[in-house]
Design a protein around this motif. Structure first.
Motif, mmCIF file in Angstrom:
data_model
loop_
_atom_site.group_PDB
_atom_site.id
_atom_site.type_symbol
_atom_site.label_atom_id
_atom_site.label_comp_id
_atom_site.label_asym_id
_atom_site.label_seq_id
_atom_site.Cartn_x
_atom_site.Cartn_y
_atom_site.Cartn_z
ATOM 1 N N ALA A 14 7.690 -16.317 -42.845
ATOM 2 C CA ALA A 14 8.799 -16.212 -43.370
ATOM 3 C C ALA A 14 9.469 -14.793 -43.332
ATOM 4 C CB ALA A 14 8.868 -16.599 -44.679
ATOM 5 N N ALA A 15 8.367 -13.796 -43.775
ATOM 6 C CA ALA A 15 8.726 -12.343 -43.717
ATOM 7 C C ALA A 15 9.270 -12.120 -42.284
ATOM 8 C CB ALA A 15 7.554 -11.631 -44.045
ATOM 9 N N LEU A 16 8.438 -12.482 -40.960
ATOM 10 C CA LEU A 16 8.548 -12.182 -39.706
ATOM 11 C C LEU A 16 10.165 -12.613 -39.362
ATOM 12 C CD1 LEU A 16 5.286 -12.379 -38.082
ATOM 13 C CD2 LEU A 16 6.557 -10.317 -38.803
ATOM 14 N N VAL A 17 10.454 -13.817 -39.893
ATOM 15 C CA VAL A 17 11.533 -14.448 -39.575
ATOM 16 C C VAL A 17 12.824 -13.720 -40.354
ATOM 17 C CG1 VAL A 17 13.221 -16.492 -40.054
ATOM 18 C CG2 VAL A 17 10.982 -16.840 -39.445
ATOM 19 N N PHE A 18 12.273 -13.138 -41.443
ATOM 20 C CA PHE A 18 13.449 -12.359 -42.032
ATOM 21 C C PHE A 18 13.730 -11.255 -41.208
ATOM 22 C CE2 PHE A 18 14.495 -8.557 -44.553
ATOM 23 C CZ PHE A 18 15.742 -8.847 -45.313
ATOM 24 N N ALA A 19 12.655 -10.208 -40.779
ATOM 25 C CA ALA A 19 12.847 -9.320 -39.828
ATOM 26 C C ALA A 19 13.676 -9.560 -38.662
ATOM 27 C CB ALA A 19 11.309 -8.854 -39.484
ATOM 28 N N PHE A 20 13.496 -10.710 -38.019
ATOM 29 C CA PHE A 20 14.154 -11.387 -37.118
ATOM 30 C C PHE A 20 15.710 -11.097 -37.490
ATOM 31 C CE2 PHE A 20 16.665 -13.908 -34.253
ATOM 32 C CZ PHE A 20 16.302 -13.835 -33.037
ATOM 33 N N THR A 21 16.107 -11.835 -38.479
ATOM 34 C CA THR A 21 17.545 -11.759 -39.029
ATOM 35 C C THR A 21 17.940 -10.351 -39.330
ATOM 36 O OG1 THR A 21 17.089 -12.166 -41.071
ATOM 37 C CG2 THR A 21 17.170 -14.160 -39.820
ATOM 38 N N ASN A 22 17.120 -9.700 -39.965
ATOM 39 C CA ASN A 22 17.354 -8.256 -40.222
ATOM 40 C C ASN A 22 17.729 -7.510 -38.911
ATOM 41 O OD1 ASN A 22 17.576 -5.685 -40.986
ATOM 42 N ND2 ASN A 22 15.608 -5.646 -42.202
ATOM 43 N N GLY A 23 17.098 -7.589 -37.808
ATOM 44 C CA GLY A 23 17.487 -7.064 -36.606
ATOM 45 C C GLY A 23 18.780 -7.308 -36.184
ATOM 46 N N PHE A 24 18.843 -8.703 -36.031
ATOM 47 C CA PHE A 24 20.089 -9.442 -35.548
ATOM 48 C C PHE A 24 21.224 -9.002 -36.356
ATOM 49 C CE2 PHE A 24 22.733 -13.321 -35.448
ATOM 50 C CZ PHE A 24 22.796 -13.611 -34.234
#
Lengths: 379, 79
Positions: A14-24
Motif C-alpha cells: 500500500a505504501a508503494l502504491v501511495f508512492a506511485f500516486t505521489n509521483g503521478f
C-alpha cells in the motif's frame, strides 16, 4: 495462522502504491513550468523528472526519520492504522488529481495517518507538537517563503539581464530551465520519496520487523524511489496544466527562477528533515515569479481555490483514512484490510476511467484553458 | 526554549539558506547570460564576455555539486 507477515506485506505494498500516486500527482512540480514555456517537450520532461526523482531519493534520510518517528507514536498504533492512513492519503491524491488541483501529497499522507491514529487509538497516538511544528507551520509559511525567493530571484534576474536582447534572454533561460527543472525533480525525489520510506519504516517498526530509530534498509529506499519515479513517468497532466498555465502565464525567466526557488527551498528543507510539500512550494514560487510580471497577471481565483484545497487537505485525508479504518475494522482482521485495499484500487481505476472521458495528456497539456478549473478547451 | 521554538528557528534557517542559495544561483546564471550576450555582440568586450560567461556557469554548476555533496555527507552521518 499468523497473518502478521502477510499484513505487513500488504501495508508495504500500500505504501508503494501511495508512492506511485505521489509521483503521478506531483509530476507537475518539476515539469509544469518547463512544459508551459516550451523548454522541454512533455515526454522528455517527465522522463528526465522520473530519472532524477529516483536519484534524489538517495540524497538524504532525515525526512524519512521525521515521518517515521515525529508524526504518530509507533508504540501504540497498529498495522491497520498505518494502512488506513496510507489509503486516506492516496484517495485524497486521486480526488484532487481528478479535479486538476495541485494539493499536497505530503499533507494528504500526514492527514491520513493522523486522522486514522486519532480515531483508532485516540489523541495520545498523535504527536501533536511534532505535527504542528514540523508540518503545519512550515505548510503555512513555505508557500510564502517560496514566493519571496522566486519573486526576489525574478527581480534580480530582470535587473541583471536588462541589457540582454529579449530573444537571447528567453532562449537562455529556457536552456537554464532544463537545469532548474532537473534540480526540482531531484529535490522532489529527496523530499517525497523519503515520506514513503518513513511510512514503510513506521510499518516495519509497528510490525516488529525492525527497531525504532533504525535507518531505512536499501530495499526500502530503492522500492520507494522506483515506485515514485514510475508514477512521475506517467505524468499527472491535469495538474501539470493547472500549475503551468492556470496560475499565471509564465515565460522562460520566471519559469527558471520559480524552479530554482523551489529546488533551493525543498533541498535545504530535506537536508534539515522538514517534510515540506513540494507542491505548495512549487505553486508559491510560480505565483511569486508571476507577481513580478504584475499583480494582475496572476489568476487569483485559481490561487484562492488552491488555498482552499490546501486548507481542507489535512482534515479531508484524515476523514478518508478514518473511513477506511472503520471499514477494515467492521469486516475485521486481515480480510478487512484486504477488502479495503481492493476497494481503494477499484476507486483508483474508476477515477482513471472517469478522467479518461475528458483527457488531459501530453498532446493537449499546453492548450489554452477556458473559464474556471476544469473547463479546458481541447487542443 | 521549547522544542517548538527550536523547530521554528531551524525552519527560519532553512528559509534564509534557501533564499541566499536560490537568489544567488539565478543571479550567477543571469550574469553568465550577460556574458554570452556581450561576447556575441563582438567588439572589445568579446573576450571579457566569454570569460564572464564561463566563470559564471562554472560557479553555478559548482554550487549545485557542493550542495549535493553536503547533503550526501549528512546522509552518511545517519547511516
Amino acid at each position: 495462522m499468523d497473518t502478521g507477515p502477510l499484513l505487513l506485506t500488504v501495508v508495504v505494498a500500500a505504501a508503494l502504491v501511495f508512492a506511485f500516486t505521489n509521483g503521478f500527482h506531483d509530476a507537475a512540480n518539476a515539469v509544469a513550468t518547463s512544459v508551459a514555456t516550451g523548454a522541454l517537450r512533455p515526454y522528455a520532461a517527465v522522463g528526465l523528472s522520473a530519472v532524477l526523482n529516483f536519484a534524489g531519493a538517495f540524497l538524504s534520510l532525515k525526512v524519512a526519520a521525521t515521518v517515521a518517528e515525529g508524526i504518530v507514536d509507533s508504540r501504540v498504533i497498529t498495522l491497520p492504522v498505518v494502512f488506513a492512513g496510507l489509503m486516506g492519503g492516496m484517495l485524497w491524491n486521486l480526488v484532487t488529481w481528478y479535479l486538476g488541483m495541485p494539493s499536497s501529497s505530503s499533507h494528504a499522507l500526514v492527514g491520513g495517518l493522523v486522522g486514522t491514529a486519532f480515531v483508532a487509538v485516540g489523541a495520545s497516538a498523535v504527536k501533536g507538537m511534532g505535527v504542528v511544528s514540523v508540518v503545519l507551520l512550515p505548510a503555512l509559511l513555505s508557500p510564502v517563503a517560496a514566493a519571496l525567493v522566486a519573486g526576489a530571484g525574478s527581480w534580480v534576474v530582470r535587473w541583471v539581464t536588462r541589457g540582454v536582447p529579449a530573444g537571447m534572454r528567453e532562449r537562455g533561460f529556457r536552456a537554464g530551465q532544463i537545469g532548474s527543472a532537473s534540480l526540482v525533480a531531484l529535490a522532489h525525489g529527496a523530499n517525497d520519496a523519503q515520506k514513503t520510506m518513513g511510512v514503510i519504516m513506521l510499518a516495519l517498526v509497528t510490525g516488529g520487523a525492525v527497531g525504532a530509530g533504525e535507518a531505512p534498509a536499501g530495499w526500502v529506499v530503492v522500492s520507494s524511489a522506483a515506485a515514485m519515479a514510475a508514477g512521475t513517468f506517467f505524468g499527472g497532466w491535469r495538474i501539470v496544466r493547472t500549475v503551468g498555465w492556470g496560475l499565471v502565464r509564465i515565460r522562460g525567466a520566471e519559469g527558471f527562477t520559480a524552479e530554482s526557488g523551489t529546488a533551493a527551498l525543498v533541498l535545504v528543507a530535506s537536508d534539515s528533515g522538514f517534510p515540506l510539500s513540494t507542491t505548495q512550494v512549487c505553486c508559491g514560487s510560480v505565483v511569486g515569479a508571476g507577481i513580478h510580471q504584475g499583480v494582475s497577471r496572476v489568476r487569483w481565483r485559481v490561487v484562492a481555490e488552491l488555498a482552499g484545497v490546501w486548507l481542507v487537505t489535512l482534515p479531508g485525508a484524515a476523514a478518508l483514512g478514518a473511513l477506511v479504518w472503520w471499514g477494515a475494522r467492521w469486516v475485521g482482521g486481515m480480510q478487512g484490510v484486504g477488502l479495503m485495499f481492493v476497494l481503494v484500487l477499484v476507486a483508483a481505476f474508476w477515477f482513471y476511467v472517469a478522467a479518461d472521458l475528458r483527457p488531459v495528456n501530453a498532446s493537449n497539456v499546453n492548450a489554452e484553458r477556458v473559464g474556471r478549473r476544469m473547463k479546458w478547451e481541447e487542443a | 526554549m521549547t522544542v517548538f521554538d527550536g523547530e521554528m528557528r531551524e525552519f527560519l534557517r532553512v528559509v534564509l539558506v534557501a533564499f541566499a542559495g536560490g537568489v544567488g544561483w539565478v543571479t550567477v546564471y543571469a550574469l553568465g547570460l550577460v556574458g554570452v550576450s556581450a561576447a556575441r555582440r563582438g567588439g572589445g568586450r568579446r573576450a571579457v564576455g566569454w570569460v564572464l560567461a564561463v566563470v559564471c556557469f562554472l560557479v553555478a554548476v559548482a554550487g549545485v555539486v557542493v550542495g549535493l555533496r553536503l547533503m550526501l555527507a549528512g546522509r552518511r552521518g545517519l547511516e
